[in-house]
Design a protein around this motif. Structure first.
Motif, PDB file in Angstrom:
ATOM      1  N   ALA A  43       0.810  -1.223   0.000  1.00 11.12           N
ATOM      2  CA  ALA A  43       0.000   0.000   0.000  1.00 11.12           C
ATOM      3  C   ALA A  43       0.844   1.274   0.000  1.00 11.12           C
ATOM      4  CB  ALA A  43      -0.929  -0.001   1.206  1.00 11.12           C
ATOM      5  N   LEU A  44       2.009   1.214   0.644  1.00  8.93           N
ATOM      6  CA  LEU A  44       2.756   2.461   0.870  1.00  8.93           C
ATOM      7  C   LEU A  44       4.035   2.589   0.057  1.00  8.93           C
ATOM      8  CD1 LEU A  44       2.472   2.605   4.781  1.00  8.93           C
ATOM      9  CD2 LEU A  44       0.945   3.592   3.071  1.00  8.93           C
ATOM     10  N   ARG A  45       4.702   1.457  -0.220  1.00 10.49           N
ATOM     11  CA  ARG A  45       6.040   1.531  -0.836  1.00 10.49           C
ATOM     12  C   ARG A  45       6.203   0.513  -1.965  1.00 10.49           C
ATOM     13  NH1 ARG A  45       6.362   1.569   4.693  1.00 10.49           N
ATOM     14  NH2 ARG A  45       6.632  -0.692   4.773  1.00 10.49           N
ATOM     15  N   GLY A  46       5.103  -0.059  -2.446  1.00  7.07           N
ATOM     16  CA  GLY A  46       5.211  -1.116  -3.452  1.00  7.07           C
ATOM     17  C   GLY A  46       4.150  -0.978  -4.520  1.00  7.07           C
ATOM     18  N   CYS A  47       3.289  -1.999  -4.603  1.00  5.43           N
ATOM     19  CA  CYS A  47       2.312  -2.107  -5.695  1.00  5.43           C
ATOM     20  C   CYS A  47       1.549  -0.809  -5.966  1.00  5.43           C
ATOM     21  CB  CYS A  47       1.266  -3.178  -5.397  1.00  5.43           C
ATOM     22  SG  CYS A  47       1.735  -4.447  -4.216  1.00  5.43           S
ATOM     23  N   PRO A  49       1.692   2.638  -4.948  1.00  8.19           N
ATOM     24  CA  PRO A  49       2.336   3.849  -5.476  1.00  8.19           C
ATOM     25  C   PRO A  49       2.958   3.600  -6.845  1.00  8.19           C
ATOM     26  CG  PRO A  49       3.574   2.957  -3.595  1.00  8.19           C
ATOM     27  CD  PRO A  49       2.260   2.248  -3.639  1.00  8.19           C
ATOM     28  N   LYS A  50       3.523   2.397  -7.032  1.00  8.87           N
ATOM     29  CA  LYS A  50       4.138   2.078  -8.325  1.00  8.87           C
ATOM     30  C   LYS A  50       3.092   2.132  -9.440  1.00  8.87           C
ATOM     31  CE  LYS A  50       4.285  -2.018  -9.542  1.00  8.87           C
ATOM     32  NZ  LYS A  50       4.401  -3.459  -9.340  1.00  8.87           N
ATOM     33  N   LYS A  51       1.874   1.603  -9.134  1.00 10.93           N
ATOM     34  CA  LYS A  51       0.836   1.580 -10.178  1.00 10.93           C
ATOM     35  C   LYS A  51       0.383   2.989 -10.553  1.00 10.93           C
ATOM     36  CE  LYS A  51      -0.374  -3.118  -9.516  1.00 10.93           C
ATOM     37  NZ  LYS A  51      -0.819  -4.052  -8.520  1.00 10.93           N
ATOM     38  N   VAL A  52       0.437   3.918  -9.596  1.00  9.06           N
ATOM     39  CA  VAL A  52       0.097   5.310  -9.927  1.00  9.06           C
ATOM     40  C   VAL A  52       1.097   5.836 -10.954  1.00  9.06           C
ATOM     41  CG1 VAL A  52      -0.137   7.654  -9.031  1.00  9.06           C
ATOM     42  CG2 VAL A  52      -0.956   5.719  -7.657  1.00  9.06           C
ATOM     43  N   LEU A  83       3.390  14.313 -10.491  1.00 12.82           N
ATOM     44  CA  LEU A  83       3.052  12.889 -10.412  1.00 12.82           C
ATOM     45  C   LEU A  83       3.294  12.349  -8.993  1.00 12.82           C
ATOM     46  CD1 LEU A  83       2.204  10.282 -11.868  1.00 12.82           C
ATOM     47  CD2 LEU A  83       4.583   9.977 -12.581  1.00 12.82           C
ATOM     48  N   MET A  84       4.409  12.786  -8.384  1.00 17.77           N
ATOM     49  CA  MET A  84       4.692  12.321  -7.015  1.00 17.77           C
ATOM     50  C   MET A  84       3.667  12.870  -6.026  1.00 17.77           C
ATOM     51  SD  MET A  84       6.989  10.214  -7.363  1.00 17.77           S
ATOM     52  CE  MET A  84       7.933   9.773  -5.955  1.00 17.77           C
ATOM     53  N   ALA A  85       3.234  14.106  -6.262  1.00 22.71           N
ATOM     54  CA  ALA A  85       2.207  14.677  -5.382  1.00 22.71           C
ATOM     55  C   ALA A  85       0.911  13.880  -5.525  1.00 22.71           C
ATOM     56  CB  ALA A  85       1.976  16.145  -5.727  1.00 22.71           C
ATOM     57  N   PHE A  86       0.594  13.502  -6.776  1.00 23.63           N
ATOM     58  CA  PHE A  86      -0.611  12.686  -7.030  1.00 23.63           C
ATOM     59  C   PHE A  86      -0.475  11.341  -6.314  1.00 23.63           C
ATOM     60  CE2 PHE A  86      -2.957   9.897 -10.214  1.00 23.63           C
ATOM     61  CZ  PHE A  86      -4.221  10.310  -9.814  1.00 23.63           C
ATOM     62  N   LYS A  87       0.717  10.742  -6.401  1.00 25.17           N
ATOM     63  CA  LYS A  87       0.979   9.458  -5.722  1.00 25.17           C
ATOM     64  C   LYS A  87       0.766   9.587  -4.214  1.00 25.17           C
ATOM     65  CE  LYS A  87       4.285   8.450  -3.519  1.00 25.17           C
ATOM     66  NZ  LYS A  87       5.537   8.283  -2.768  1.00 25.17           N
ATOM     67  N   ARG A  88       1.279  10.674  -3.644  1.00 27.09           N
ATOM     68  CA  ARG A  88       1.124  10.861  -2.196  1.00 27.09           C
ATOM     69  C   ARG A  88      -0.339  11.002  -1.800  1.00 27.09           C
ATOM     70  NH1 ARG A  88       6.022  13.644  -2.809  1.00 27.09           N
ATOM     71  NH2 ARG A  88       4.970  15.626  -3.126  1.00 27.09           N
ATOM     72  N   GLY A  89      -1.163  11.462  -2.750  1.00 30.25           N
ATOM     73  CA  GLY A  89      -2.601  11.541  -2.491  1.00 30.25           C
ATOM     74  C   GLY A  89      -3.198  10.165  -2.212  1.00 30.25           C
ATOM     75  N   PHE A  90      -2.538   9.111  -2.701  1.00 36.80           N
ATOM     76  CA  PHE A  90      -3.003   7.747  -2.429  1.00 36.80           C
ATOM     77  C   PHE A  90      -2.344   7.164  -1.177  1.00 36.80           C
ATOM     78  CE2 PHE A  90      -3.817   8.359  -6.891  1.00 36.80           C
ATOM     79  CZ  PHE A  90      -5.012   7.697  -7.103  1.00 36.80           C
ATOM     80  N   THR A  91      -1.036   7.450  -1.010  1.00 36.39           N
ATOM     81  CA  THR A  91      -0.305   6.768   0.069  1.00 36.39           C
ATOM     82  C   THR A  91      -0.431   7.482   1.419  1.00 36.39           C
ATOM     83  OG1 THR A  91       1.701   7.903  -0.700  1.00 36.39           O
ATOM     84  CG2 THR A  91       1.381   5.627  -1.433  1.00 36.39           C
ATOM     85  N   ASP A  92      -0.371   8.810   1.429  1.00 38.84           N
ATOM     86  CA  ASP A  92      -0.367   9.513   2.725  1.00 38.84           C
ATOM     87  C   ASP A  92      -1.601   9.224   3.585  1.00 38.84           C
ATOM     88  OD1 ASP A  92       2.050  10.491   2.000  1.00 38.84           O
ATOM     89  OD2 ASP A  92       1.482  12.606   1.892  1.00 38.84           O
ATOM     90  N   PRO A  93      -2.797   9.139   3.006  1.00 38.50           N
ATOM     91  CA  PRO A  93      -3.972   8.907   3.870  1.00 38.50           C
ATOM     92  C   PRO A  93      -4.069   7.473   4.406  1.00 38.50           C
ATOM     93  CG  PRO A  93      -4.619   9.811   1.722  1.00 38.50           C
ATOM     94  CD  PRO A  93      -3.200   9.373   1.609  1.00 38.50           C
TER      95      PRO A  93
END
Ligand SMILES: Cc1cc2nc3c(=O)[nH]c(=O)nc-3n(C[C@H](O)[C@H](O)[C@H](O)COP(=O)(O)OP(=O)(O)OC[C@H]3O[C@@H](n4cnc5c(N)ncnc54)[C@H](O)[C@@H]3O)c2cc1C
Length: 337
Positions: A43-47, A49-52, A83-93
């Motif tokens: 959820a945080l460092r693998g599948c 964020p990578k898929k984003v 793109l990284m900011a968009f990724k953090r939108g998935f991982t940070d919460p």
């Protein structure tokens, strides 16, 4: 006096969560502990964020391939920062959501690094916790490369947190993570080299598909080299690195601004003080019986990447965790298939 549980699950990734939820649903007193934010690798460092990131690379690929077939213009580009900011939108919460879900189920959530103190007890932040059973769900960590300068090589965790994407990137290893990262980086404008020590990339995948992928990767400008070992990494004068390689008897170098470890992961057992828990390890792997139970301490089970029984993939971790939980609850009847 030490706090007592029926189960302490170490880790908060797929494996530990599945076992914790199943045992709690059966009425057990359960605690779960992680020293990193809750949610685990996938959820945080693998599948996820990578898929984003892969999603952006695929969108660009789609535009280029449809150019002149209903799509006009090929000027779309990756903005790495956005793109990284968009990724953090998935991982940070994720961490507070994961932790709240565990708590709502009645599972005690602890923060800190767990280590065995005895065969039925763990230390977490200096406190001793007793448990009838322990589940080792600590995941995997990049294997040691064993070459000079490996401290300059970043992990996949760090790649997925990069604020800037450097111009020249070397991937050490040619597995699925190397290929996904290579395609993301190439689409974002980097010049990527993939170095694989074995005669072929993606050893577990269909050879015909691997050939197609390799051809496509080369047309994107990715430099793919098999039978090429990394012998060392040295900083150069321009704040970059020189990656030293060998291929048979010949020696070479590749210049890079960033060198990424994609050479495989091993069970993360460091710091667990397994000896104190009478949990045997052989050649870096937990010694488990067919029921995912420690052969030396029957109170201890393992699942997911830490168990290292099947391929290091999330569905495998989930499957093994269901097996381990059933065996914990019903006695040892199930073996992973
Ligand atoms: C870059 C990357 C991309 C991936 N992509 C995919 C994919 O697309 N599809 C797929 O199926 N799989 C993928 N995987 C693999 C997948 O992420 C793992 O197989 C899966 O997450 C394993 O789950 P787990 O529960 O075993 O361990 P993890 O999710 O790794 O959880 C282990 C947890 O234990 C904690 N921990 C470790 N030691 C201690 C300790 N002593 N005390 C307390 N806590 C501890 C860690 O902090 C961690 O949170 C990918 C992996 C990586 C690295």
């Amino acid at each position: 006096m030490a706090t007592e549980y029926d189960l302490i699950a170490i880790g908060s990734g797929t494996a530990a969560k599945v076992v914790a939820f199943k045992c709690r649903a059966a009425g057990w007193r359960v605690a779960i502990v992680d020293h990193r934010p809750y949610g685990g690798t996938c959820a945080l460092r693998g599948c996820d964020p990578k898929k984003v990131l892969v999603g952006a690379a695929e969108a660009l690929d789609g535009i280029r391939r449809l150019e002149g077939k209903g799509v006009v213009g090929r000027d779309a580009a990756v903005s790495w920062r956005s793109l990284m900011a968009f990724k953090r939108g998935f991982t940070d919460p994720r961490p507070p959501v994961v932790e709240a879900g565990l708590r709502e189920a009645g599972i005690e959530t602890l923060h800190g690094r767990a280590a065995f103190r005895g065969h039925d007890s763990l230390d977490v932040n200096g406190e001793t916790l007793k448990a009838r059973h322990v589940l080792i769900g600590t995941g995997a960590t990049p294997m040691k490369l064993g070459v000079p300068g490996e401290e300059h090589v970043i992990t996949s965790d760090q790649f997925l947190e990069l604020e800037e994407l450097p111009r020249r990137i070397v991937m050490v290893g040619g597995g699925f993570i190397a290929f996904e990262f290579a395609h993301i980086a190439a689409r974002a404008g980097s010049q990527v080299t993939v170095l694989e020590a074995l005669p072929r990339f993606l050893g577990h995948f269909d050879p015909d598909l691997v050939t197609l992928l390799a051809d496509r990767s080369r047309t994107l400008g990715i430099d793919l080299r098999t039978e090429t070992r990394v012998e060392g990494v040295e900083p150069d004068r321009d704040q970059g690195f020189v990656v030293k390689t060998s291929a048979g008897t010949s020696r070479g170098t590749v210049a890079a601004d960033l060198v990424v470890h994609a050479a495989g992961r091993v069970p993360d057992l460091e710091g667990l003080n397994l000896q104190a828990g009478a949990v045997n390890v052989a050649r870096g792997r937990l010694e488990l019986n067919d029921y995912l139970q420690s052969v030396s301490n029957p109170a201890v089970y393992a699942a997911g990447d830490a168990a290292g029984v099947g391929p290091a993939l999330t569905p495998v971790a989930a499957h093994d965790a269901h097996v381990a939980a059933s065996n914990l609850l019903d006695g040892n009847r199930r073996t992973p298939d």
